[in-house]
Design a protein around this motif. Structure first.
Motif, PDB file in Angstrom:
ATOM      1  N   GLU A   1       0.844  -1.194   0.000  1.00  0.00           N
ATOM      2  CA  GLU A   1       0.000   0.000   0.000  1.00  0.00           C
ATOM      3  C   GLU A   1       0.879   1.243   0.000  1.00  0.00           C
ATOM      4  OE1 GLU A   1      -2.592   0.018   3.386  1.00  0.00           O
ATOM      5  OE2 GLU A   1      -3.471  -1.923   2.887  1.00  0.00           O
ATOM      6  N   GLN A   2       0.312   2.326  -0.469  1.00  0.00           N
ATOM      7  CA  GLN A   2       1.002   3.611  -0.428  1.00  0.00           C
ATOM      8  C   GLN A   2       0.755   4.266   0.929  1.00  0.00           C
ATOM      9  OE1 GLN A   2       3.043   5.061  -2.781  1.00  0.00           O
ATOM     10  NE2 GLN A   2       2.892   3.004  -3.634  1.00  0.00           N
ATOM     11  N   PRO A   3       1.752   4.970   1.473  1.00  0.00           N
ATOM     12  CA  PRO A   3       1.546   5.663   2.746  1.00  0.00           C
ATOM     13  C   PRO A   3       0.512   6.778   2.593  1.00  0.00           C
ATOM     14  CG  PRO A   3       3.728   6.133   1.854  1.00  0.00           C
ATOM     15  CD  PRO A   3       3.093   5.135   0.944  1.00  0.00           C
ATOM     16  N   PRO A   4      -0.277   7.036   3.646  1.00  0.00           N
ATOM     17  CA  PRO A   4      -1.287   8.097   3.577  1.00  0.00           C
ATOM     18  C   PRO A   4      -0.675   9.496   3.576  1.00  0.00           C
ATOM     19  CG  PRO A   4      -1.185   7.193   5.784  1.00  0.00           C
ATOM     20  CD  PRO A   4      -0.274   6.356   4.941  1.00  0.00           C
ATOM     21  N   ALA A   5       0.575   9.588   4.003  1.00  0.00           N
ATOM     22  CA  ALA A   5       1.283  10.870   4.066  1.00  0.00           C
ATOM     23  C   ALA A   5       2.768  10.568   4.232  1.00  0.00           C
ATOM     24  CB  ALA A   5       0.780  11.690   5.250  1.00  0.00           C
ATOM     25  N   PRO A   6       3.639  11.535   3.939  1.00  0.00           N
ATOM     26  CA  PRO A   6       5.081  11.284   4.113  1.00  0.00           C
ATOM     27  C   PRO A   6       5.475  10.988   5.557  1.00  0.00           C
ATOM     28  CG  PRO A   6       4.711  13.244   2.790  1.00  0.00           C
ATOM     29  CD  PRO A   6       3.369  12.831   3.329  1.00  0.00           C
ATOM     30  N   ARG A   7       4.745  11.581   6.509  1.00  0.00           N
ATOM     31  CA  ARG A   7       5.026  11.351   7.934  1.00  0.00           C
ATOM     32  C   ARG A   7       3.710  11.134   8.658  1.00  0.00           C
ATOM     33  NH1 ARG A   7       8.147  15.206   6.087  1.00  0.00           N
ATOM     34  NH2 ARG A   7       6.785  16.893   6.724  1.00  0.00           N
ATOM     35  N   ALA A   8       3.724  10.225   9.634  1.00  0.00           N
ATOM     36  CA  ALA A   8       2.493   9.919  10.366  1.00  0.00           C
ATOM     37  C   ALA A   8       2.782   9.776  11.850  1.00  0.00           C
ATOM     38  CB  ALA A   8       1.889   8.622   9.830  1.00  0.00           C
ATOM     39  N   THR A   9       1.739   9.949  12.653  1.00  0.00           N
ATOM     40  CA  THR A   9       1.828   9.710  14.089  1.00  0.00           C
ATOM     41  C   THR A   9       0.548   9.031  14.531  1.00  0.00           C
ATOM     42  OG1 THR A   9       2.329  10.704  16.241  1.00  0.00           O
ATOM     43  CG2 THR A   9       0.895  11.976  14.787  1.00  0.00           C
ATOM     44  N   SER A  10       0.657   8.205  15.571  1.00  0.00           N
ATOM     45  CA  SER A  10      -0.535   7.504  16.051  1.00  0.00           C
ATOM     46  C   SER A  10      -0.381   7.090  17.511  1.00  0.00           C
ATOM     47  CB  SER A  10      -0.807   6.266  15.198  1.00  0.00           C
ATOM     48  OG  SER A  10       0.182   5.289  15.415  1.00  0.00           O
ATOM     49  N   ALA A  11      -1.523   6.772  18.101  1.00  0.00           N
ATOM     50  CA  ALA A  11      -1.593   6.141  19.423  1.00  0.00           C
ATOM     51  C   ALA A  11      -2.358   4.851  19.188  1.00  0.00           C
ATOM     52  CB  ALA A  11      -2.299   7.042  20.427  1.00  0.00           C
ATOM     53  N   GLN A  12      -1.628   3.758  18.962  1.00  0.00           N
ATOM     54  CA  GLN A  12      -2.236   2.490  18.579  1.00  0.00           C
ATOM     55  C   GLN A  12      -2.564   1.631  19.794  1.00  0.00           C
ATOM     56  OE1 GLN A  12      -3.334   1.141  15.625  1.00  0.00           O
ATOM     57  NE2 GLN A  12      -4.068  -0.439  17.009  1.00  0.00           N
ATOM     58  N   LYS A  13      -3.822   1.220  19.878  1.00  0.00           N
ATOM     59  CA  LYS A  13      -4.240   0.288  20.934  1.00  0.00           C
ATOM     60  C   LYS A  13      -3.653  -1.086  20.612  1.00  0.00           C
ATOM     61  CE  LYS A  13      -8.599   2.679  21.602  1.00  0.00           C
ATOM     62  NZ  LYS A  13      -8.546   3.630  20.486  1.00  0.00           N
ATOM     63  N   CYS A  14      -3.142  -1.782  21.638  1.00  0.00           N
ATOM     64  CA  CYS A  14      -2.491  -3.080  21.444  1.00  0.00           C
ATOM     65  C   CYS A  14      -2.893  -4.050  22.549  1.00  0.00           C
ATOM     66  CB  CYS A  14      -0.968  -2.937  21.489  1.00  0.00           C
ATOM     67  SG  CYS A  14      -0.277  -1.823  20.265  1.00  0.00           S
ATOM     68  N   VAL A  15      -2.781  -5.332  22.230  1.00  0.00           N
ATOM     69  CA  VAL A  15      -3.015  -6.397  23.190  1.00  0.00           C
ATOM     70  C   VAL A  15      -1.731  -7.186  23.332  1.00  0.00           C
ATOM     71  CG1 VAL A  15      -4.266  -8.545  23.632  1.00  0.00           C
ATOM     72  CG2 VAL A  15      -5.457  -6.600  22.655  1.00  0.00           C
ATOM     73  N   ARG A  16      -1.300  -7.397  24.562  1.00  0.00           N
ATOM     74  CA  ARG A  16      -0.126  -8.233  24.806  1.00  0.00           C
ATOM     75  C   ARG A  16      -0.595  -9.684  24.704  1.00  0.00           C
ATOM     76  NH1 ARG A  16       4.599  -6.861  27.194  1.00  0.00           N
ATOM     77  NH2 ARG A  16       3.667  -4.979  27.995  1.00  0.00           N
ATOM     78  N   ALA A  17      -0.090 -10.383  23.686  1.00  0.00           N
ATOM     79  CA  ALA A  17      -0.574 -11.741  23.432  1.00  0.00           C
ATOM     80  C   ALA A  17       0.571 -12.725  23.228  1.00  0.00           C
ATOM     81  CB  ALA A  17      -1.481 -11.731  22.208  1.00  0.00           C
TER      82      ALA A  17
END
Length: 112
Positions: A54-70
């Motif tokens: 996939e192509q990136p949505p922008a040259p630079r990105a930031t996020s707060a990704q929810k995760c599960v320790r599995a």
């Protein structure tokens, strides 16, 4: 000490003020990756960008990704509940120069 909401907000604001596109947290169950049961790292939603699918949505990105320790490569699942640092649900704050990384990933992949 600042609250978790303040830390998250300050982090995301810092990078969006510096031309990073804010990417919303992906669902905890990956929608297009049958190799994972849960999102267990902040980079999971960017996997197709890094592989060049996939192509990136922008040259630079930031996020707060929810995760599960599995479990996984660095499996410390047995430590959950014994320390304040080991939780089953957490958020990973991150930034990504997607265009640069995905270009490097493609140039290092076989056949390129």
């Amino acid at each position: 000490m600042p609250s978790l909401n303040t830390i998250r907000s300050d982090f995301l604001t810092y990078f969006t003020d510096r031309d990073h596109k804010l990417i919303a947290s992906a669902p905890l169950v990956p929608q297009s990756d049958p190799s994972l049961m849960f999102v267990n790292a902040g980079m999971v939603p960017f996997k197709n960008i890094f592989t060049g699918a996939e192509q990136p949505p922008a040259p630079r990105a930031t996020s707060a990704q929810k995760c599960v320790r599995a479990g996984g490569k660095h499996n410390d699942l047995d430590n959950v509940g014994y320390t304040g640092r080991h939780q089953t649900f957490f958020e990973m704050l991150g930034t990504s120069p997607s265009a640069t990384i995905s270009r490097k990933a493609r140039s290092n992949s076989p056949g390129t």
